[in-house]
Design a protein around this motif. Structure first.
Motif: not given
Lengths: 175, 295
Positions: B252, B256-259
């Motif tokens: 997850x 999320x870090x690729x948002x």
């Protein structure tokens, strides 16, 4: 200003007047974003900024579903998300950076409850909207400061924190 | 970096730290959920009078293993009192997550985990506090757990202790009590020492005021011992649960870090701290939002 989405949340923003929320919004869907100055909550239209320098506390107010309360003077923002560990991680990340409330209003509240015989940690934590560890710290501070005696009485110095009106009401409630 | 803002370091550093904390939180939640300790084992910990003795109990050994698996560091028992225990982490990994914070205590995640373990797994209402921290200049991180006295009395003393108290109140001598309780001399002596530490008996084995009260209301103090296997009997189950939770948290977090990173325009920002300073402007803000929702 740069911001990256951290978590999908539902949120409520409320103004906090002397411990009681007096204005409330219904739960709204939105996103919680992080930036280098703090947090943003956005419904996709407006970006509400919560600067970390103004945060005084971040509490867990409900465990399932997890609800976090971001407290800044005179205002509360409560967020609720599906991934508890994401919100808990954010809380633990922020706590060392925020300035904790040290204006004495917490101690005054504690003295009031103490004077009417409410001394149980869990009840005090619930009534004061703080975590039990905070209450323990406040009790220790109150004892060190001579506001509560070692045998558990509120001292004259402690009572002096309260207004004349509050002291009269307390005397009445104590019979 | 933003002026007057917190010193998170770079954006990437903040995101990485949040990722690590999320992974740890996943492990903590899984561990706490699967680590309920039977009362008979919790009692062994409560009855210890010295840190070395407490450190050798199965419960503490288990705690230490859990803390390793949760990546919270090497937990040591520092001091033991009847209502308070102090734990120490020498080379605290949590401190290292806050490289930019100096002069402040930082290990809230460890503090909360200790509180959760005592409250949820040992079933002792407790609060925890970090009292020393490497990031605030101390040599190590130290945490105090304060336990609710009534809950400690309920759990620490068992039926055999209550029988001893009853017999002592009836002015029976030691030999009679040993015979009645079928205890060995050593065990009887150990239990007497524990009752003295809990201020139930004075140095002459007479009931104190607390002892009298305990005896009077003994039945309501009594703790119903639930019998179930200790969690350390099947560490593999806990390990699997922690691994699954950590993998999920990692997946997850990676997602999320690729948002995407948004560039927020100043005109779209409402600074809540500024708005809150003026009740009128906050009320206006709310009313504007509510009318927008009604449209």
């Amino acid at each position: 200003m740069k911001a990256q989405k951290y978590e999908d949340v539902q949120y409520i923003i409320s103004q906090d007047g002397d411990g009681e929320p007096n204005l409330n919004l219904v739960w709204k869907d939105g996103g919680l974003f992080i930036s280098l100055s703090g947090l943003f909550i956005s419904d996709g239209d407006t970006w509400y900024e919560l600067p970390v320098k103004d945060l005084v506390n971040v509490n867990v107010i409900n465990e399932e579903p997890l609800q976090l309360r971001f407290k800044i003077p005179a205002l509360d923002v409560v967020v609720m998300g599906k991934r508890a560990e994401r919100l808990l991680a954010l809380r633990h990340f922020l706590l060392p950076y925020i300035k904790r409330e040290k204006d004495g209003s917490g101690i005054k509240g504690l003295v009031k409850f103490w004077a009417v015989g409410i001394m149980e940690l869990d009840i005090l934590a619930r009534l004061m909207g703080e975590e039990e560890s905070e209450i323990v710290q406040m009790i220790e501070e109150a004892k060190k400061g001579g506001l509560i005696s070692e045998d558990g009485r509120v001292t004259e110095k402690g009572l002096a924190l309260l207004s004349a009106n509050e002291r009269t009401v307390l005397k009445g409630s104590l019979g | 970096m933003q002026q007057n803002g917190p010193n998170f370091g770079s954006f990437a550093e903040a995101v990485t730290t949040l990722g690590k904390l999320t992974r740890m939180e996943g492990a903590i939640q899984a561990a706490i959920k699967n680590s309920r300790v039977p009362p008979r084992e919790a009692r062994k910990l409560l009855k210890c009078s010295k840190p070395v003795e407490a450190g050798n109990t199965p419960v503490f050994q288990f705690m230490r293993e859990l803390f390793r698996r949760m990546e919270l560091g090497e937990l040591e028992m520092s001091s033991v009192d009847i209502f308070k225990m102090t734990f120490r982490v020498a080379d605290c990994p949590v401190c290292k997550l806050y490289q930019n914070v100096k002069g402040k205590r930082t290990c809230y995640i460890t503090t909360d985990t200790l509180a959760q373990f005592f409250n949820k797994d040992l079933s002792i209402p407790s609060s925890a506090e970090e009292v020393m921290c490497k990031n605030s200049g101390d040599e190590f991180c130290e945490f105090t757990v304060s336990m609710q006295p009534l809950a400690v009395y309920q759990l620490a003393l068992d039926d055999c202790d209550r029988e001893i108290i009853g017999q002592l109140q009836g002015a029976k001598d030691a030999a009679t009590i040993v015979k009645a309780t079928e205890l060995s001399g050593a065990e009887f002596s150990y239990r007497l020492d524990a009752l003295k530490r809990y201020h139930i008996l004075d140095s002459s084995n007479r009931l104190t005021e607390i002892g009298e009260t305990y005896q009077k209301f003994g039945q309501s103090f009594k703790h119903l011992d639930e019998e179930f296997p200790a969690p350390w009997k099947d560490m593999s189950e806990i390990s699997e649960s922690i691994s699954a939770s950590v993998s999920f948290a990692e997946a997850f977090t990676e997602a999320a870090e690729t948002e995407p990173i948004f560039e927020v325009k100043n005109k779209d920002i409402v600074n809540l701290a500024e708005k809150a300073k003026s009740s009128r402007s906050f009320a206006e803000l709310l009313s504007k939002n509510l009318s927008k929702e009604e449209e």
